[in-house]
Motif scaffolding. Structure first.
Motif: not given
Length: 214
Positions: A39-50
């Protein structure tokens, strides 16, 4: 303001992904993914690594007409903490569109993710870079060494988090083989380990190299 930008066009469905990133000290990234399947969707994310490219936190939210979900994954001392939220009913929307229901966001047992150092967001070429950089496969020779690893696989649009076994093998000349128990694809990557072409899933649009704002 983040210095680098990547954009992928989906091949398997109508959709795309745009990521702003900084690789000065591991990876910090903010991304938006759009798709119409199931189905139509919008995904927003924030990611951090060491600095060693081990995931520290992954905060992701997805929304569509009449519903929204969010999941935050935090890794500390080898153990994952999972925080979720939900508004509306994704299951009702899926059912009305003729699809099976979705699992709940997150996981009931975070201990199942023990030993996983990477997240894998469904349909996202960006997250393939995490094990590639953590294992140094973007600079590795094609020696046939297969690296089997456990990941926290975040499904879209449900945001259900499941443990998954994956295998990465350096093929040399800007290629890495990605495989699961039932799937295999040879990824083309740039010199920084970011996916340029993922057969059947997505390809970078615009400049074939990581774009920098100066």
């Amino acid at each position: 303001m983040l210095p680098s930008s990547l954009f992928w066009q989906r091949k398997d469905t109508a959709g795309s992904e745009h990521v702003l990133a900084d690789t000065a000290d591991g990876l910090y990234a903010r991304g938006t993914a759009l798709a119409v399947d199931p189905i139509p969707y919008t995904c927003r994310y924030e990611l951090r690594t060491d600095p060693e490219w081990v995931t520290g936190f992954f905060d992701v939210a997805v929304e569509g007409a009449g519903w929204s979900r969010s999941v935050r994954l935090d890794l500390a001392a080898g153990r994952w903490r999972v925080t979720t939220a939900e508004r509306g009913s994704l299951d009702s929307v899926l059912s009305s569109a003729g699809h099976a229901g979705a699992g709940l966001p997150g996981t009931e047992d975070p201990d199942l993710l023990y030993g996983a150092f990477d997240v894998d967001l469904g349909g996202s070429p960006l997250t393939n870079t995490l094990p590639i950089r953590r294992l140094g496969l973007h600079r590795a020779a094609a020696d046939g060494t297969a690296h089997r690893l456990s990941v926290a696989w975040v499904l879209l649009p449900s945001l259900e988090v499941v443990q998954a076994d994956q295998i990465y093998t350096a093929l040399g000349e800007g290629r890495v083989r990605f495989a699961s128990e039932t799937f295999s694809a040879d990824l083309s990557i740039d010199e920084d380990g970011f996916v340029v072409d993922y057969p059947g899933l997505a390809a970078r649009a615009g400049d074939p190299h990581l774009q920098s704002a100066g």
